[in-house]
Design a protein around this motif. Structure first.
Motif, short mmCIF file in Angstrom:
data_model
loop_
_atom_site.label_atom_id
_atom_site.label_comp_id
_atom_site.label_asym_id
_atom_site.label_seq_id
_atom_site.Cartn_x
_atom_site.Cartn_y
_atom_site.Cartn_z
N VAL A 133 0.85 -1.19 0.00
CA VAL A 133 0.00 0.00 0.00
C VAL A 133 0.89 1.24 0.00
CG1 VAL A 133 -1.91 -1.13 1.21
CG2 VAL A 133 -0.15 0.05 2.53
N PRO A 134 0.41 2.33 -0.58
CA PRO A 134 1.19 3.58 -0.55
C PRO A 134 1.06 4.24 0.81
CG PRO A 134 -0.88 3.95 -1.69
CD PRO A 134 -0.85 2.49 -1.32
N ALA A 135 2.08 4.96 1.19
CA ALA A 135 2.07 5.59 2.51
C ALA A 135 1.04 6.71 2.63
CB ALA A 135 3.47 6.14 2.82
N ASP A 136 0.61 7.28 1.49
CA ASP A 136 -0.26 8.45 1.53
C ASP A 136 -1.74 8.12 1.31
OD1 ASP A 136 -0.03 7.70 -1.09
OD2 ASP A 136 0.25 9.74 -1.88
N ARG A 137 -2.12 6.84 1.40
CA ARG A 137 -3.53 6.47 1.21
C ARG A 137 -3.97 5.55 2.36
NH1 ARG A 137 -5.94 7.29 -4.02
NH2 ARG A 137 -4.48 8.31 -5.43
N PRO A 138 -4.17 6.12 3.54
CA PRO A 138 -4.55 5.29 4.69
C PRO A 138 -5.88 4.56 4.51
CG PRO A 138 -4.82 7.64 5.18
CD PRO A 138 -4.06 7.54 3.90
N ALA A 139 -6.73 5.05 3.63
CA ALA A 139 -8.02 4.39 3.44
C ALA A 139 -7.86 2.98 2.86
CB ALA A 139 -8.91 5.22 2.52
N ARG A 140 -6.80 2.77 2.11
CA ARG A 140 -6.57 1.41 1.58
C ARG A 140 -6.23 0.44 2.70
NH1 ARG A 140 -3.30 2.21 -4.17
NH2 ARG A 140 -4.80 3.69 -5.09
N GLU A 141 -5.33 0.86 3.58
CA GLU A 141 -5.00 0.00 4.71
C GLU A 141 -6.23 -0.24 5.58
OE1 GLU A 141 -1.82 -0.30 8.41
OE2 GLU A 141 -1.48 1.13 6.78
N ALA A 142 -7.04 0.79 5.75
CA ALA A 142 -8.25 0.66 6.56
C ALA A 142 -9.23 -0.34 5.95
CB ALA A 142 -8.93 2.02 6.71
N ALA A 143 -9.25 -0.42 4.62
CA ALA A 143 -10.15 -1.36 3.94
C ALA A 143 -9.77 -2.81 4.23
CB ALA A 143 -10.14 -1.10 2.44
N LEU A 144 -8.56 -3.04 4.71
CA LEU A 144 -8.07 -4.39 4.98
C LEU A 144 -8.18 -4.76 6.46
CD1 LEU A 144 -4.86 -4.12 2.80
CD2 LEU A 144 -6.94 -5.39 2.22
N SER A 145 -8.79 -3.89 7.25
CA SER A 145 -8.86 -4.08 8.69
C SER A 145 -9.48 -5.44 9.05
CB SER A 145 -9.69 -2.96 9.31
OG SER A 145 -9.85 -3.16 10.70
N GLY A 146 -8.82 -6.15 9.95
CA GLY A 146 -9.35 -7.42 10.43
C GLY A 146 -8.97 -8.63 9.61
N LEU A 147 -8.36 -8.41 8.45
CA LEU A 147 -7.97 -9.53 7.61
C LEU A 147 -6.58 -10.03 7.99
CD1 LEU A 147 -9.18 -8.44 4.04
CD2 LEU A 147 -10.29 -10.01 5.64
N SER A 148 -6.37 -11.31 7.79
CA SER A 148 -5.06 -11.92 8.12
C SER A 148 -4.10 -11.70 6.95
CB SER A 148 -5.23 -13.41 8.40
OG SER A 148 -4.00 -13.99 8.76
N VAL A 149 -3.67 -10.46 6.80
CA VAL A 149 -2.72 -10.09 5.74
C VAL A 149 -1.59 -9.28 6.36
CG1 VAL A 149 -4.52 -10.08 3.97
CG2 VAL A 149 -3.88 -7.94 5.09
N THR A 150 -0.45 -9.29 5.71
CA THR A 150 0.67 -8.45 6.11
C THR A 150 0.68 -7.20 5.24
OG1 THR A 150 2.00 -10.35 6.79
CG2 THR A 150 3.18 -8.30 6.31
N ILE A 151 0.58 -6.05 5.86
CA ILE A 151 0.60 -4.78 5.15
C ILE A 151 2.05 -4.38 4.90
CG2 ILE A 151 -0.08 -2.36 5.18
CD1 ILE A 151 -2.46 -4.23 5.05
N VAL A 152 2.36 -4.04 3.66
CA VAL A 152 3.71 -3.61 3.30
C VAL A 152 3.64 -2.18 2.76
CG1 VAL A 152 5.77 -4.10 1.92
CG2 VAL A 152 4.32 -5.99 2.69
N PRO A 153 3.95 -1.18 3.59
CA PRO A 153 3.95 0.20 3.08
C PRO A 153 5.08 0.40 2.06
CG PRO A 153 3.92 0.12 5.50
CD PRO A 153 4.27 -1.25 5.02
N VAL A 154 4.77 1.11 0.99
CA VAL A 154 5.76 1.38 -0.05
C VAL A 154 6.04 2.88 -0.05
CG1 VAL A 154 6.36 1.14 -2.49
CG2 VAL A 154 4.88 -0.56 -1.39
N ARG A 155 7.15 3.27 0.55
CA ARG A 155 7.46 4.69 0.70
C ARG A 155 7.73 5.37 -0.63
NH1 ARG A 155 5.22 5.21 5.51
NH2 ARG A 155 5.99 3.61 6.96
N ASP A 156 8.30 4.60 -1.58
CA ASP A 156 8.62 5.17 -2.89
C ASP A 156 7.69 4.64 -3.97
OD1 ASP A 156 9.60 2.62 -2.70
OD2 ASP A 156 11.53 3.05 -3.63
N ALA A 157 6.41 4.52 -3.63
CA ALA A 157 5.44 3.98 -4.58
C ALA A 157 5.37 4.78 -5.87
CB ALA A 157 4.06 3.92 -3.93
N ALA A 158 5.69 6.07 -5.81
CA ALA A 158 5.67 6.90 -7.01
C ALA A 158 6.70 6.44 -8.03
CB ALA A 158 5.92 8.36 -6.64
N GLY A 159 7.64 5.61 -7.61
CA GLY A 159 8.65 5.09 -8.52
C GLY A 159 8.14 4.01 -9.45
#
Length: 200
Positions: free
Chosen positions: A52-78
């Motif tokens: 997930v991109p660091a600047d879109r918290p709503a995406r991480e929120a959409a995954l709340s409660g699921l058994s997944v590992t969130i991987v923030p991508v600081r340089d997603a614009a690349g």
């Protein structure tokens, strides 16, 4: 030991062609597309990582409660290459492959993903790529662990195309019905058509 791949869902893109909307938060039957894709992946029993991109918290929120590992991508614009690199770098050390799946392909099912795991179990050193009934290449794509170092070196917006091209002799297709291996929804018009078709 039975070969065990993980699933990497790519959800760090900018959604730039959607205008003000976020394609991954578009809803299907009231549920964000990203969550649906993650739920299907979790249902396979494989480990699931989501970039997930660091600047879109709503995406991480959409995954709340699921058994997944969130991987923030600081340089997603690349570009997608950076998202793949970040996700592969975060994989558990004991996995023997990774199924890379863009998050904007709502026709890909749990059973589709399980087909890749079975193919990997039989031939753990191959690259497995989804193709349509007419033979067009698409997603998901499974890469064996031997290619993880190449994946973590990716840059730019071409995804893992260069890795596939460099190892075409080790590539094999898995046919998925219809065109769903290529159906991605990244514009308002594509979403409008797709949602309209689902009502017919």
């Amino acid at each position: 030991m039975t070969p065990a791949p993980a699933i990497l869902i790519l959800a760090a893109g900018a959604s730039s062609r959607m205008g003000e909307a976020d394609k991954l938060l578009m809803k299907l039957d009231g549920v964000p597309c990203l969550r649906i894709m993650a739920e299907r992946a979790v249902a396979t029993g494989m480990r699931v990582l989501v970039t997930v991109p660091a600047d879109r918290p709503a995406r991480e929120a959409a995954l709340s409660g699921l058994s997944v590992t969130i991987v923030p991508v600081r340089d997603a614009a690349g570009g997608m290459g950076r998202s793949i690199a970040a996700g592969v770098s975060a994989l558990p050390r004991d996995v023997t492959g990774v199924i890379i799946q863009p998050a904007d392909m709502p026709e890909i099912t749990t059973l589709d993903l399980q087909l890749f795991a079975k193919a990997h179990e039989a031939h753990p050193n191959r690259i497995w790529r989804a193709i349509t009934e007419t033979g067009s290449p698409g997603h998901p794509v499974l890469f064996p662990a031997a290619l993880f170092s190449a994946l973590t070196a990716l840059r730019g917006d071409e995804g893992a195309r260069s890795v596939i091209q460099n190892h075409e002799n080790n590539l094999q297709g898995i046919t998925l019905g219809g065109e769903r291996a290529r159906l991605d929804l990244d514009t308002p018009e594509a979403w409008e058509r797709y949602l309209s078709d689902r009502l017919r």
